[in-house]
Design a protein around this motif. Structure first.
Motif, mmCIF file in Angstrom:
data_model
loop_
_atom_site.group_PDB
_atom_site.id
_atom_site.type_symbol
_atom_site.label_atom_id
_atom_site.label_comp_id
_atom_site.label_asym_id
_atom_site.label_seq_id
_atom_site.Cartn_x
_atom_site.Cartn_y
_atom_site.Cartn_z
ATOM 1 N N THR A 116 0.816 -1.211 0.000
ATOM 2 C CA THR A 116 0.000 0.000 0.000
ATOM 3 C C THR A 116 0.851 1.263 0.000
ATOM 4 O OG1 THR A 116 -1.768 -1.156 1.198
ATOM 5 C CG2 THR A 116 -1.821 1.257 1.215
ATOM 6 N N ARG A 117 1.869 1.320 0.852
ATOM 7 C CA ARG A 117 2.639 2.540 1.044
ATOM 8 C C ARG A 117 3.829 2.684 0.100
ATOM 9 N NH1 ARG A 117 3.715 4.510 7.051
ATOM 10 N NH2 ARG A 117 4.567 6.147 5.714
ATOM 11 N N GLU A 118 4.426 1.553 -0.311
ATOM 12 C CA GLU A 118 5.668 1.640 -1.069
ATOM 13 C C GLU A 118 5.622 0.962 -2.438
ATOM 14 O OE1 GLU A 118 9.155 0.832 1.609
ATOM 15 O OE2 GLU A 118 7.543 0.408 3.045
ATOM 16 N N GLY A 119 4.578 0.164 -2.682
ATOM 17 C CA GLY A 119 4.460 -0.500 -3.971
ATOM 18 C C GLY A 119 5.248 -1.809 -4.022
ATOM 19 N N PRO A 120 5.012 -2.623 -5.063
ATOM 20 C CA PRO A 120 5.637 -3.948 -5.159
ATOM 21 C C PRO A 120 7.158 -3.913 -5.276
ATOM 22 C CG PRO A 120 4.432 -3.411 -7.178
ATOM 23 C CD PRO A 120 4.072 -2.381 -6.174
ATOM 24 N N THR A 121 7.711 -2.818 -5.834
ATOM 25 C CA THR A 121 9.173 -2.762 -5.996
ATOM 26 C C THR A 121 9.905 -2.730 -4.652
ATOM 27 O OG1 THR A 121 9.082 -0.345 -6.185
ATOM 28 C CG2 THR A 121 9.041 -1.617 -8.232
ATOM 29 N N ALA A 122 9.193 -2.356 -3.570
ATOM 30 C CA ALA A 122 9.831 -2.323 -2.249
ATOM 31 C C ALA A 122 10.299 -3.703 -1.818
ATOM 32 C CB ALA A 122 8.858 -1.757 -1.215
ATOM 33 N N PHE A 123 9.652 -4.747 -2.351
ATOM 34 C CA PHE A 123 10.033 -6.109 -1.978
ATOM 35 C C PHE A 123 11.351 -6.541 -2.613
ATOM 36 C CE2 PHE A 123 5.399 -6.314 -1.234
ATOM 37 C CZ PHE A 123 5.424 -6.713 0.094
ATOM 38 N N LEU A 124 11.878 -5.715 -3.490
ATOM 39 C CA LEU A 124 13.178 -6.023 -4.099
ATOM 40 C C LEU A 124 14.289 -5.139 -3.550
ATOM 41 C CD1 LEU A 124 12.137 -6.601 -7.826
ATOM 42 C CD2 LEU A 124 12.682 -8.317 -6.099
ATOM 43 N N LYS A 125 13.974 -4.357 -2.500
ATOM 44 C CA LYS A 125 15.004 -3.516 -1.896
ATOM 45 C C LYS A 125 16.156 -4.381 -1.381
ATOM 46 C CE LYS A 125 12.366 0.518 -0.345
ATOM 47 N NZ LYS A 125 11.935 1.307 0.829
ATOM 48 N N GLY A 126 17.365 -3.974 -1.713
ATOM 49 C CA GLY A 126 18.529 -4.702 -1.236
ATOM 50 C C GLY A 126 18.826 -5.971 -2.008
ATOM 51 N N ALA A 127 18.135 -6.193 -3.149
ATOM 52 C CA ALA A 127 18.349 -7.431 -3.910
ATOM 53 C C ALA A 127 19.782 -7.531 -4.407
ATOM 54 C CB ALA A 127 17.372 -7.506 -5.076
ATOM 55 N N THR A 128 20.323 -6.411 -4.917
ATOM 56 C CA THR A 128 21.705 -6.425 -5.408
ATOM 57 C C THR A 128 22.672 -6.688 -4.265
ATOM 58 O OG1 THR A 128 21.142 -4.860 -7.169
ATOM 59 C CG2 THR A 128 23.480 -5.110 -6.624
ATOM 60 N N CYS A 129 22.458 -5.987 -3.143
ATOM 61 C CA CYS A 129 23.309 -6.204 -1.965
ATOM 62 C C CYS A 129 23.229 -7.647 -1.497
ATOM 63 C CB CYS A 129 22.892 -5.293 -0.822
ATOM 64 S SG CYS A 129 23.293 -3.563 -1.058
ATOM 65 N N ARG A 130 22.015 -8.170 -1.483
ATOM 66 C CA ARG A 130 21.840 -9.543 -0.998
ATOM 67 C C ARG A 130 22.579 -10.535 -1.888
ATOM 68 N NH1 ARG A 130 19.434 -12.910 2.307
ATOM 69 N NH2 ARG A 130 18.352 -14.749 1.512
ATOM 70 N N ALA A 131 22.493 -10.326 -3.215
ATOM 71 C CA ALA A 131 23.217 -11.206 -4.125
ATOM 72 C C ALA A 131 24.727 -11.073 -3.923
ATOM 73 C CB ALA A 131 22.845 -10.889 -5.571
ATOM 74 N N LEU A 132 25.183 -9.825 -3.706
ATOM 75 C CA LEU A 132 26.615 -9.590 -3.501
ATOM 76 C C LEU A 132 27.098 -10.138 -2.155
ATOM 77 C CD1 LEU A 132 26.984 -5.956 -4.901
ATOM 78 C CD2 LEU A 132 27.799 -8.088 -5.932
ATOM 79 N N VAL A 133 26.177 -10.275 -1.197
ATOM 80 C CA VAL A 133 26.532 -10.877 0.090
ATOM 81 C C VAL A 133 26.544 -12.398 -0.014
ATOM 82 C CG1 VAL A 133 25.731 -11.306 2.452
ATOM 83 C CG2 VAL A 133 25.735 -8.987 1.539
ATOM 84 N N ILE A 134 25.435 -12.946 -0.505
ATOM 85 C CA ILE A 134 25.244 -14.391 -0.476
ATOM 86 C C ILE A 134 26.167 -15.113 -1.446
ATOM 87 C CG2 ILE A 134 23.580 -16.243 -0.884
ATOM 88 C CD1 ILE A 134 23.096 -14.702 1.682
ATOM 89 N N ALA A 135 26.399 -14.516 -2.634
ATOM 90 C CA ALA A 135 27.230 -15.205 -3.632
ATOM 91 C C ALA A 135 28.631 -15.501 -3.093
ATOM 92 C CB ALA A 135 27.288 -14.387 -4.919
ATOM 93 N N PRO A 136 29.404 -14.490 -2.672
ATOM 94 C CA PRO A 136 30.726 -14.816 -2.129
ATOM 95 C C PRO A 136 30.667 -15.553 -0.792
ATOM 96 C CG PRO A 136 30.282 -12.470 -1.890
ATOM 97 C CD PRO A 136 29.191 -13.036 -2.745
#
Length: 325
Positions: free
Chosen positions: A283-303
């Motif tokens: 409602t407040r932030e839209g569906p794209t809010a659920f992808l916040k930090g996706a790049t960071c998360r991939a950069l954390v989890i991959a290595p």
């Protein structure tokens, strides 16, 4: 390397060492991920690099490692449980060294379920410490005319505007939660953690096993746990599988982070549960809010998982036990 079955103590040592090495390398990116996911209204950080630069500028170099002590303390049992449980489940489900895809997925599900016992309190404490700098930056950036009612804290009463809020510590947070909410306080967001970690493990472990098989001189069956690929191949397989699984479950990680964040900034939502969190964020932030930090998360989890799997397959535990034996 001679093929052999690895004992449970060796698996636990391998998993613990793998977790310590991996977390030490990628923790600053994980801190940026937490702060970006918790941004709701005012944008203190425009992205990962901006977050890290501002963190170093305002909190010093060691500000990037806020909460690292908790993570390094608890990541040893967490990673040991996760990696060892997956191996044990795979061995139990294998027949003649062969494991079908459904068995790989089921083993990953079991590993993800087991690790939540340690993961939930570790994430709870880590998130509070990681997010403290963002809250301080938001408070200093807020103009005097801004007067939205802040969401209530679940840790301690709100400090007055004239009184600087003391920096939280893992010990203080733990004692306060145990005093006010009992042991259940440390397991706030356990359902969301389970909802994230089980699908992650169900994606990650089968994908890693099949990618890792490609690096063996005698590939055999993906479920054959008695054969090992070279270190570099295991590292790359962990990176690829980790990044795919991490991005896939990022929306669930956003929900978990929001639910486990106890101290809210001005005008930021508090949530009553998983469904309430989903509804309010949409409602407040839209569906794209659920992808916040996706790049960071991939950069954390991959290595993190690349290093973890590489170190795990080096056989540190076996070597250590042989020296002690």
């Amino acid at each position: 390397m001679t093929d052999h079955k690895v004992s449970l103590p060796a698996k636990l040592i391998n998993g613990g060492v793998a977790g310590l090495v991996g977390v030490t390398c990628v923790f600053p990116i994980d801190l940026a991920k937490t702060r970006l996911q918790n941004q709701q209204g005012a944008r203190i950080y425009s992205g990962m690099l901006d977050c890290l630069v501002k963190t170093v500028r305002t909190e010093g170099y060691f500000g990037m490692y806020r909460g690292a002590a908790v993570n390094l303390t608890l990541v040893t049992p967490e990673k040991a449980i996760k990696l060892a449980a997956n191996d044990i489940f795979r061995q139990k489900l294998s027949k003649d060294g062969k494991l079908p895809l459904w068995g790989e997925i089921l083993a990953g599900c079991g590993a993800g379920t087991c690790q939540v016992v340690v993961t939930t309190p570790m994430e709870m404490l880590k998130i509070q410490l990681q997010d403290a700098g963002r809250l301080a930056a938001q408070k200093s950036a807020t103009t005097p005319t801004a007067t939205p009612e802040p969401a209530p804290s679940l840790v301690a009463p709100q400090a007055s505007q004239s009184t600087p809020r003391p920096r939280p510590s893992a010990t203080n947070i733990t004692l306060e939660l145990l005093r006010t909410r009992g042991l259940a306080g440390l397991y706030r967001g356990a359902g969301a953690t389970l909802l994230r970690d089980v699908p992650f493990s169900m994606i990650y472990f089968p994908l890693f096993a099949n990618l890792n098989t490609l690096g063996r001189s005698d590939p055999g069956c993906p479920g054959d746990e008695l054969k090992r690929a070279p270190f570099l191949h295991s590292f790359m397989s962990g990176c690829i599988a980790g990044s795919v699984a991490a991005v896939a479950v990022t929306p669930l990680d956003v929900i978990k982070t929001r639910l486990q964040t106890l101290q809210k900034g001005e005008g930021e939502d508090s949530y009553r549960g998983i469904l309430d969190c989903i509804r309010r964020v949409l409602t407040r932030e839209g569906p794209t809010a659920f992808l916040k930090g996706a790049t960071c998360r991939a950069l954390v989890i991959a290595p993190l998982f690349g290093i973890a799997q590489g170190v795990y397959f080096l056989g540190v535990g076996e070597e250590l036990l042989s020296l002690l034996g």
